[in-house]
Design an enzyme around this catalytic site. Structure first.
Site, mmCIF file in Angstrom:
data_model
loop_
_atom_site.group_PDB
_atom_site.id
_atom_site.type_symbol
_atom_site.label_atom_id
_atom_site.label_comp_id
_atom_site.label_asym_id
_atom_site.label_seq_id
_atom_site.Cartn_x
_atom_site.Cartn_y
_atom_site.Cartn_z
ATOM 1 N N ASP A 40 -49.802 -57.785 56.924
ATOM 2 C CA ASP A 40 -49.768 -58.265 55.538
ATOM 3 C C ASP A 40 -51.204 -58.426 55.036
ATOM 4 O O ASP A 40 -52.167 -58.254 55.787
ATOM 5 C CB ASP A 40 -48.954 -59.573 55.419
ATOM 6 N N TYR B 75 -39.396 -50.841 56.680
ATOM 7 C CA TYR B 75 -40.735 -51.109 56.132
ATOM 8 C C TYR B 75 -40.682 -51.374 54.631
ATOM 9 O O TYR B 75 -41.410 -52.226 54.108
ATOM 10 C CB TYR B 75 -41.711 -49.972 56.485
ATOM 11 N N SER C 244 -47.247 -64.668 69.539
ATOM 12 C CA SER C 244 -46.518 -64.798 70.802
ATOM 13 C C SER C 244 -47.392 -64.373 71.975
ATOM 14 O O SER C 244 -47.075 -64.658 73.124
ATOM 15 C CB SER C 244 -45.249 -63.936 70.762
ATOM 16 N N HIS D 14 -53.924 -54.058 63.470
ATOM 17 C CA HIS D 14 -52.683 -53.273 63.464
ATOM 18 C C HIS D 14 -52.400 -52.599 62.128
ATOM 19 O O HIS D 14 -51.259 -52.233 61.852
ATOM 20 C CB HIS D 14 -51.492 -54.154 63.892
ATOM 21 N N CYS E 220 -43.979 -34.176 51.768
ATOM 22 C CA CYS E 220 -44.833 -33.211 51.079
ATOM 23 C C CYS E 220 -43.955 -32.076 50.550
ATOM 24 O O CYS E 220 -43.143 -31.512 51.304
ATOM 25 C CB CYS E 220 -45.877 -32.673 52.054
ATOM 26 N N CYS F 254 -54.214 -32.589 49.487
ATOM 27 C CA CYS F 254 -52.902 -33.239 49.636
ATOM 28 C C CYS F 254 -53.044 -34.747 49.696
ATOM 29 O O CYS F 254 -53.712 -35.258 50.587
ATOM 30 C CB CYS F 254 -52.274 -32.770 50.946
HETATM 31 C C1 BJW Z 1 -45.799 -70.033 64.150
HETATM 32 C C2 BJW Z 1 -45.181 -70.489 63.031
HETATM 33 C C3 BJW Z 1 -45.933 -71.326 62.228
HETATM 34 C C4 BJW Z 1 -43.770 -69.274 63.998
HETATM 35 N N1 BJW Z 1 -47.183 -71.630 62.551
HETATM 36 N N2 BJW Z 1 -47.037 -70.350 64.471
HETATM 37 C C5 BJW Z 1 -50.975 -54.167 78.781
HETATM 38 C C6 BJW Z 1 -49.859 -54.614 79.442
HETATM 39 C C7 BJW Z 1 -48.600 -54.214 79.042
HETATM 40 C C8 BJW Z 1 -48.406 -53.336 77.970
HETATM 41 C C9 BJW Z 1 -49.506 -52.891 77.313
HETATM 42 C C10 BJW Z 1 -50.773 -53.292 77.734
HETATM 43 N N3 BJW Z 1 -51.668 -52.708 76.914
HETATM 44 C C11 BJW Z 1 -51.000 -51.973 75.997
HETATM 45 C C12 BJW Z 1 -49.676 -52.060 76.227
HETATM 46 C C13 BJW Z 1 -48.599 -51.395 75.454
HETATM 47 C C14 BJW Z 1 -48.293 -52.054 74.123
HETATM 48 C C15 BJW Z 1 -47.865 -53.496 74.355
HETATM 49 O O1 BJW Z 1 -48.579 -54.427 74.126
HETATM 50 N N4 BJW Z 1 -46.642 -53.678 74.775
HETATM 51 C C16 BJW Z 1 -46.110 -55.026 74.995
HETATM 52 C C17 BJW Z 1 -44.818 -55.187 74.216
HETATM 53 C C18 BJW Z 1 -45.945 -55.258 76.462
HETATM 54 N N5 BJW Z 1 -49.425 -51.990 73.227
HETATM 55 C C19 BJW Z 1 -49.647 -50.919 72.477
HETATM 56 O O2 BJW Z 1 -48.907 -49.928 72.516
HETATM 57 C C20 BJW Z 1 -50.857 -50.910 71.583
HETATM 58 N N6 BJW Z 1 -51.602 -49.716 71.744
HETATM 59 C C21 BJW Z 1 -52.311 -49.464 72.830
HETATM 60 O O3 BJW Z 1 -52.406 -50.248 73.735
HETATM 61 O O4 BJW Z 1 -52.949 -48.232 72.783
HETATM 62 C C22 BJW Z 1 -53.545 -47.755 73.989
HETATM 63 C C23 BJW Z 1 -52.476 -46.994 74.712
HETATM 64 C C24 BJW Z 1 -51.838 -45.966 74.068
HETATM 65 C C25 BJW Z 1 -50.872 -45.252 74.734
HETATM 66 C C26 BJW Z 1 -50.535 -45.570 76.038
HETATM 67 C C27 BJW Z 1 -51.186 -46.639 76.670
HETATM 68 C C28 BJW Z 1 -52.179 -47.338 75.999
HETATM 69 C C29 BJW Z 1 -50.427 -50.922 70.117
HETATM 70 C C30 BJW Z 1 -49.791 -52.197 69.726
HETATM 71 C C31 BJW Z 1 -49.368 -52.117 68.259
HETATM 72 C C32 BJW Z 1 -48.528 -53.304 67.857
HETATM 73 N N7 BJW Z 1 -47.922 -53.033 66.613
HETATM 74 C C33 BJW Z 1 -47.037 -54.035 66.039
HETATM 75 C C34 BJW Z 1 -46.270 -53.393 64.872
HETATM 76 C C35 BJW Z 1 -47.161 -53.245 63.646
HETATM 77 C C36 BJW Z 1 -46.387 -52.669 62.501
HETATM 78 C C37 BJW Z 1 -45.279 -53.602 62.046
HETATM 79 O O5 BJW Z 1 -45.515 -54.777 61.706
HETATM 80 O O6 BJW Z 1 -44.147 -53.134 61.993
HETATM 81 O O7 BJW Z 1 -47.805 -55.164 65.601
HETATM 82 S S1 BJW Z 1 -45.890 -54.746 67.218
HETATM 83 C C38 BJW Z 1 -45.904 -56.338 66.500
HETATM 84 O O8 BJW Z 1 -46.380 -57.296 67.470
HETATM 85 C C39 BJW Z 1 -46.923 -56.308 65.352
HETATM 86 C C40 BJW Z 1 -47.655 -57.608 65.558
HETATM 87 O O9 BJW Z 1 -48.943 -57.544 64.990
HETATM 88 C C41 BJW Z 1 -47.674 -57.738 67.067
HETATM 89 C C42 BJW Z 1 -47.881 -59.147 67.555
HETATM 90 O O10 BJW Z 1 -46.854 -59.954 67.128
HETATM 91 P P1 BJW Z 1 -47.167 -61.485 66.740
HETATM 92 O O11 BJW Z 1 -48.086 -61.533 65.596
HETATM 93 O O12 BJW Z 1 -47.560 -62.211 67.948
HETATM 94 O O13 BJW Z 1 -45.748 -61.945 66.193
HETATM 95 P P2 BJW Z 1 -44.495 -62.519 67.012
HETATM 96 O O14 BJW Z 1 -43.330 -62.384 66.126
HETATM 97 O O15 BJW Z 1 -44.398 -61.900 68.354
HETATM 98 O O16 BJW Z 1 -44.847 -64.066 67.278
HETATM 99 C C43 BJW Z 1 -44.951 -64.974 66.219
HETATM 100 C C44 BJW Z 1 -45.425 -66.307 66.768
HETATM 101 O O17 BJW Z 1 -45.616 -67.199 65.692
HETATM 102 C C45 BJW Z 1 -44.427 -66.964 67.714
HETATM 103 O O18 BJW Z 1 -45.102 -67.377 68.904
HETATM 104 C C46 BJW Z 1 -43.948 -68.204 66.941
HETATM 105 O O19 BJW Z 1 -43.669 -69.320 67.777
HETATM 106 C C47 BJW Z 1 -45.133 -68.463 66.065
HETATM 107 N N8 BJW Z 1 -44.847 -69.180 64.830
HETATM 108 N N9 BJW Z 1 -43.854 -69.961 63.015
HETATM 109 C C48 BJW Z 1 -47.676 -71.099 63.725
HETATM 110 N N10 BJW Z 1 -45.359 -71.854 61.087
#
Ligand code: BJW
Length: 270
Positions: free
Chosen positions: A124, A86, A212, A139, A170, A157
């Site tokens: 960001d 991070y 994605s 997120h 802490c 705190c």
């Molecule tokens: C371009 C480009 C250009 C490149 N122009 N495009 C239903 C089904 C299955 C699983 C679940 C479900 N519901 C919930 C879940 C579990 C889980 C989940 O989703 N798991 C999956 C992996 C299957 N979800 C959770 O746990 C969430 N919480 C939740 O549901 O709570 C209720 C619960 C709790 C307990 C038990 C059960 C339920 C929380 C999700 C939190 C996600 N956090 C993150 C990390 C944040 C901190 C950090 O940054 O470190 O958030 S994960 C990560 O993925 C981050 C992002 O915001 C998120 C999405 O990613 P994103 O933005 O799509 O990025 P990429 O890299 O994946 O894709 C980039 C895209 O850009 C690509 O497509 C490229 O092609 C494109 N691109 N250049 C336009 N120039």
């Protein structure tokens, strides 16, 4: 530019024969919509030099599972490793500037008060720095700190007075500081996800940019909008997991396509 526009809801369909016509159709749909939701992911910040989430897991971090770095169990098991990941991302983000895609969204919001809702999965602050101060952050915030465990003395705190370290802790109880983001397995902030779902269910057009579509519940917002009758436009150079929800798929980069869709002079100016 590589631009393929793919009309229709079948993700297996061939790209549209006339990408320019589909760009124009998307622009017209956005222009006609009284309410527009833009759902953004890491791809919108890629052209600002911030690696996408899954790109951020390459290089030094390639051998780590996302669940190991972006989860509470992962942090508890390897606090220094996760803190360092991070810290590196925070540094890169501080050096980055909003790009044309962030700027054109902020400009559109200024020109059309009350018509645009930006919902971002990004941790960001580039939407905010471009001028979209009310972007809904699903997120969390990469630059925010909070205690890992509930603090027994929250009034006294502050994480800002934590003993420096990797991570800081802490001085009294040893509680660790963690980034203020939403990790896998954690609930999204209720107000933010509630506002995002309401906006998705009531919009006339949704623009999905640079995600994605792999992570839920954010990924479900596109289907919510489609089922409510909205035109869903996806902008991404690659296929995404939610392409089936799209009325129009535009294959290209955000900083190139969004100005063409939304800037004054495009069909969406009205
Ligand atoms: C371009 C480009 C250009 C490149 N122009 N495009 C239903 C089904 C299955 C699983 C679940 C479900 N519901 C919930 C879940 C579990 C889980 C989940 O989703 N798991 C999956 C992996 C299957 N979800 C959770 O746990 C969430 N919480 C939740 O549901 O709570 C209720 C619960 C709790 C307990 C038990 C059960 C339920 C929380 C999700 C939190 C996600 N956090 C993150 C990390 C944040 C901190 C950090 O940054 O470190 O958030 S994960 C990560 O993925 C981050 C992002 O915001 C998120 C999405 O990613 P994103 O933005 O799509 O990025 P990429 O890299 O994946 O894709 C980039 C895209 O850009 C690509 O497509 C490229 O092609 C494109 N691109 N250049 C336009 N120039």
């Amino acid at each position: 530019m590589t631009l393929e526009a793919d009309p229709g809801a079948d993700p297996g369909a061939d790209p549209g024969a006339d990408p320019g016509a589909d760009l124009a159709a998307a622009s017209r749909a956005l222009a006609a919509a009284r309410s527009v939701v833009v759902l953004t992911g890491a791809g919108i910040s890629a052209e600002s030099g911030i690696p996408t989430f899954r790109d951020a897991l390459t290089g030094l971090w390639a051998h780590f599972d996302p669940q190991e770095l972006a989860s509470e169990p992962g942090f508890r098991a390897h606090p220094q490793r996760v803190w360092d990941w991070y810290a590196e991302r925070r540094e890169r983000m501080r050096r980055a500037d909003p790009n044309a895609a962030h700027r054109v969204l902020a400009d559109f919001a200024r020109r059309h008060p009350g018509r645009l809702t930006v919902v971002t999965q990004n941790v960001d602050d580039l939407h905010q720095r471009a001028g979209c101060s009310d972007a809904i952050r699903l997120h969390g915030d990469l630059l925010a700190d909070r205690w890992l465990d509930p603090c027994p003395r929250p009034a006294a705190c502050s994480t800002s007075r934590a003993t420096p370290g990797r991570p800081p802790r802490c001085a009294d109880c040893g509680n660790l500081v963690r980034p203020g983001v939403v990790w896998f397995g954690e609930m999204l902030p209720l107000v933010e996800i509630g506002r995002a779902e309401h906006a998705a269910a009531h919009c006339e057009a949704m623009l999905v940019v640079g995600t994605s579509g792999a992570v839920w519940p954010a990924a479900g917002l596109a289907g919510l909008a489609r089922r409510a009758g909205a035109t869903v436009v996806i902008v991404n150079p690659e296929p995404s997991e939610i392409d089936a929800e799209a009325s129009i798929r535009l294959r290209g980069r955000a900083a190139e396509l969004l100005p063409r869709l939304l800037a004054p002079g495009s069909d969406a100016k009205s």
